[in-house]
Every structure is written in C-alpha cells, then in structure tokens.
Design an enzyme around this catalytic site. Structure first.
Site, PDB file in Angstrom:
ATOM      1  N   GLY A  12       9.932 -15.105 -11.034  1.00 22.59           N
ATOM      2  CA  GLY A  12       9.578 -14.165 -12.083  1.00 22.59           C
ATOM      3  C   GLY A  12       9.690 -12.727 -11.618  1.00 22.59           C
ATOM      4  O   GLY A  12       9.987 -12.448 -10.447  1.00 22.59           O
ATOM      5  N   ASP A  13       9.486 -11.794 -12.537  1.00 22.98           N
ATOM      6  CA  ASP A  13       9.530 -10.353 -12.247  1.00 22.98           C
ATOM      7  C   ASP A  13      10.902  -9.909 -11.749  1.00 22.98           C
ATOM      8  O   ASP A  13      11.015  -8.964 -10.973  1.00 22.98           O
ATOM      9  CB  ASP A  13       8.462  -9.966 -11.203  1.00 22.98           C
ATOM     10  N   GLY A  15      13.360  -8.613 -13.498  1.00 21.21           N
ATOM     11  CA  GLY A  15      13.993  -7.563 -14.292  1.00 21.21           C
ATOM     12  C   GLY A  15      14.637  -8.093 -15.552  1.00 21.21           C
ATOM     13  O   GLY A  15      15.603  -7.518 -16.058  1.00 21.21           O
ATOM     14  N   HIS A  41       6.698  -7.694 -19.157  1.00 20.60           N
ATOM     15  CA  HIS A  41       7.979  -7.085 -18.835  1.00 20.60           C
ATOM     16  C   HIS A  41       8.041  -5.689 -19.428  1.00 20.60           C
ATOM     17  O   HIS A  41       7.402  -5.387 -20.429  1.00 20.60           O
ATOM     18  CB  HIS A  41       9.161  -7.941 -19.288  1.00 20.60           C
ATOM     19  N   GLY A 302      -1.334  -5.741 -12.772  1.00 25.82           N
ATOM     20  CA  GLY A 302      -1.382  -4.725 -11.736  1.00 25.82           C
ATOM     21  C   GLY A 302      -1.433  -5.308 -10.337  1.00 25.82           C
ATOM     22  O   GLY A 302      -1.566  -4.575  -9.351  1.00 25.82           O
ATOM     23  N   ARG A 305       2.798  -7.474  -5.645  1.00 22.87           N
ATOM     24  CA  ARG A 305       3.712  -8.587  -5.410  1.00 22.87           C
ATOM     25  C   ARG A 305       4.047  -8.702  -3.923  1.00 22.87           C
ATOM     26  O   ARG A 305       4.202  -7.694  -3.234  1.00 22.87           O
ATOM     27  CB  ARG A 305       5.001  -8.390  -6.214  1.00 22.87           C
ATOM     28  N   LEU A 332      19.507  -3.581  -6.814  1.00 25.82           N
ATOM     29  CA  LEU A 332      20.335  -3.397  -5.619  1.00 25.82           C
ATOM     30  C   LEU A 332      20.002  -2.075  -4.936  1.00 25.82           C
ATOM     31  O   LEU A 332      20.046  -1.970  -3.702  1.00 25.82           O
ATOM     32  CB  LEU A 332      21.816  -3.441  -6.004  1.00 25.82           C
TER      33      LEU A 332
END
EC number: 6.3.4.4
Length: 430
Positions: A12-13, A15, A41, A302, A305, A332
């Site tokens: 997940g996360d 983008g 998202h 919040g 990660r 990237l």
C-alpha cells in the site's frame, strides 16, 4: 479499448491516487472494489490537495461517474463527512455522479469499538490496524449478520437484522466487560443517517454492465496493496479483504472478462505501515532519509511508514498473483543523489536460497534479503516528463527492475504532480 484495474503491488501507499487521477481523465467511470475508509490517498490537482479515504479518486472530476462497489465496507458517517469536506473544497458531488452498491456492508460504531478494543488489548497480538472497524465489518459480512445499505430502506426487516447482529456483538462486549449496545439507540442512529446515504444507492453490478455494453471505459481502483491481501499477503499482518486484481470482478459484480489491463503500482523503494515482516527494511539513517524525502506518513493516521530498498522478489510475486501487465513506478526522484542503491534479488532462508516469500509467519520473519548493488545518479529526476530528462543510471535502474520482476514499466512518476509522469504504454490502449 480496454478497461483497467489498478492495484498496489507492495504494502500500500504506492502512489495509486495520483496514477488513478492521471488515468481517470481517460475513463468514464472510476470504481472502488474493496477496502474501506482505511485507505487514505492524496491527489494534487492544479495546486489543490485533496485527501480521500472512502471515495474513488475520480470523484474530484465531476464529469466522471464514481462508484463504490459491493466489495467495499461502507461507513455511512465517514461517507457523509468526506462528501461534505470535498464539497467545501468546491468539488461537485451528488447522486448523479456518485453511486454506492445497495448490497454494500455497513461499518457501524460497534465495529470501530471492537477493532480498537482488540488492537489495544495487547501489544503482542496487535496487527497494526487503523482501528476504523474494517476487519469486524468484514467478519459480520462473512458471518451473514451484517447490515447492508439497502436494509436502511426496509424498516420492517431492519429491527430483526439489528437484533441478530447485536446477539453476536453484545456477547463479545460482555466478555470484554464493556457496555452492551441498545438496539433502539442503534435503530435511531440508522434512521437518522439513512436519508443522507440512500439517495446514492444503486444496483451497481447492473449499472456497470449497462455502461460496459455502451462502450464506456471503466477504471477499477484498488486500495491498500496486494501484499496485504488476506489470502496472498503476509498473513496475519494483512487487511481483511482480497486486494489482488481478481477482486475487481467480485467486488463490483462484473465478470472477469470485463477487467482488461492490470496496472500494478509500486514505489522505487519499499514502505510498510504497522506490524509484519519486511525483508529489506532499513533501520538506519538511510531508511530515515528515504522516509523524510518521501514524506512517508499515513494520509489518514499520520503513522510513520517503515522504509527499505526495492524488493524485486515481492513485486514479482505480486505480478504473478494479480496478473499484472504493466507497472507504474513511482517516487523515482526520492532516490536522487544516492551513490549506490540496493535491490533485493532473492532471499536466503535457513542458509538456503529461495525465490519467493514463504507463506509461513515464522519463515517470513527469518528471511534474509540478497542484494544487488546498482550505481546511483546525481542528476535530478524530479519533474522529469520524458526518458530524455532522465540520467542514464536512473534508466538503467528502471530497466533492471523490469528484468527482475518480469514486467515492463508502463508509467513512471517523478513527483506528486500528475503532469510529472512519463508514459511508456497507455493502459487504456494496450
């Protein structure tokens, strides 16, 4: 012309919001097919930032039809609040451009309370949930005692269904030593929220079938990532739904033949929120630097990660379990300036090399990554919009990822702005 399924290829996360928004301009319909309002998202459009949780990313474009499918678990209050918030930002939302499956399962306050109670009971047994009631709601769905959206329109049968639900939940609450839920109070709350959500209810499978036959382009938007799939992820540190691409069919009521191209989204490195195995996790200053550069904090919670190097073995596994045709490689630019970059090309388990992540929790915890070192680049990739804008070493990095995961890169993202995207293959025209 084809329909497109977007899934996260990691934890997940990745983008997905930006990529879905980028694709939604070409789609007629954007549909969520699993998860709930735990899947935050962020979209950045013309300098405006929109933070979504439950609603499909296409909702910020009023000309598109946005749909919440039956595979989602639906918190009616969260829905009302999110719609109101977006309206406050000038987004036009109403039943004419937003529909919700009438057979979607509801998340109720008792689900959130149970989720929080379990998660906070013991650090040793914590999974790392968002405590928003997702898991308990799915439990009730499978247990055939859930309240569904269409039940709110039937006051004759709703009291019986509430009693059946509370027979189960009040027994749990007594066991935990907390107050039972009063059926009358719950019915009153449901009656109050019903007129605010029922205008959006629809037979989504039928609506989508008609739209497909009309030749409309459908974009299926997945939440979380395939490595959080309840069957194919790092169990038990997973979400409570299937997150692989096949769920797009089940979670909307469409047949598998309607799905078309599968686009997997993955970061140029790896992140994870909460507990669970993470073979390439960096617990040093490099991991901290990646997290700071990438602003790796949860949109909804919040929470910080965990960060690590790109794990080609995990993404290759996802390519296979989701039938991914092409990848959208994001962030990237976060790797700009590193002298060298590590990529995981395999694992070592108890002294033996293996080519996939084992299913067992104990084995997953013992896995050691095998790294390949790749030369970094100094020229910035941020805001690049063509291959010609990229340094040679960055291109080599992308090509090596393609080789290792066995899948081509269809899109390359170099900033949160939707325009900073390099298109290799348009999924809708594949």
């Amino acid at each position: 012309m084809t329909n497109v399924v977007v899934v996260g290829a990691q934890w997940g996360d990745e983008g997905k919001g930006k990529i879905v928004d980028w694709l939604s301009e070409q789609a007629d319909i954007v549909v969520r097919f699993q998860g709930g309002h735990n899947a935050g998202h962020t979209l950045v459009i013309d300098g405006n930032t929109y933070k979504l949780a439950l609603l499909p990313s296409g909702v910020v474009r009023s000309s598109k039809l946005s749909i919440i499918g039956n595979g989602v678990v639906f918190d009616p209050q969260a829905f009302v609040d999110e719609v109101a918030k977006l309206k406050g930002q000038g987004v036009k939302i109403g039943p004419d451009n937003l529909r919700v499956a009438e057979n979607v399962t509801l998340i109720l306050p008792l689900h959130r309370e149970l989720d929080s109670l379990r998660e906070n009971a013991s650090a040793a047994t914590a999974i790392g949930t968002t405590q928003r009631g997702i898991g308990p709601a799915y439990e009730d769905k499978v247990g055939r005692r859930a309240i569904r959206l269409m039940d709110l329109a039937d006051p004759q049968t709703l009291p019986h269904k509430v009693e059946r639900l509370l027979t189960h939940h009040n027994a749990l609450r007594r066991g935990h030593g907390i107050a039972e839920v009063d059926s009358g109070a719950l019915l009153k709350d449901l009656a109050a929220i019903a007129p605010r959500v029922l205008p959006y209810a629809d037979s989504v499978w039928n609506l989508l079938d008609h739209k497909r036959r009309e030749g409309k382009r459908i974009l299926f938007e997945g939440a979380q990532g395939a490595l959080l799939d309840v069957d194919h992820g790092t169990y038990p540190y997973v979400t409570s739904s299937n997150t692989v691409a096949a769920q797009a069919a089940t979670g909307t009521g469409m047949g598998p033949s309607a799905l078309g191209y599968v686009l997997g989204i993955c970061k140029s490195y790896t992140t994870r929120v909460g507990q669970g195995p993470f073979p390439t996790e960096l617990k040093d200053e490099i991991g901290e630097l990646i997290g700071q550069r990438g602003k790796e904090f949860g949109v909804n919670t919040g929470r910080k990660r965990r960060c690590g190097w790109f794990d080609a073995m995990l993404v290759r596994q996802t390519v296979r379990t989701s039938g991914i045709h092409g990848l959208a490689l994001t962030k990237l630019d976060i790797l700009d300036g590193f002298d060298t970059i590590e990529v995981c090309t395999g694992y070592r388990l108890d002294g033996k090399e293996i080519d996939h992540l084992p299913a067992g929790e104990g084995a997953q915890a013992r896995v050691e990554p095998i790294y390949e070192t790749i030369e970094g680049w100094k020229q910035p990739t941020a805001n690049a919009r063509s291959w010609a804008d990229l340094p040679a070493q960055a291109i080599k990095y992308v090509r090596r990822i393609e080789e290792l995961v066995g899948c081509p890169v269809a899109l390359l993202s170099t900033s949160p702005e939707r325009e900073d995207t390099i298109l290799v293959q348009n999924p809708f025209e594949a």
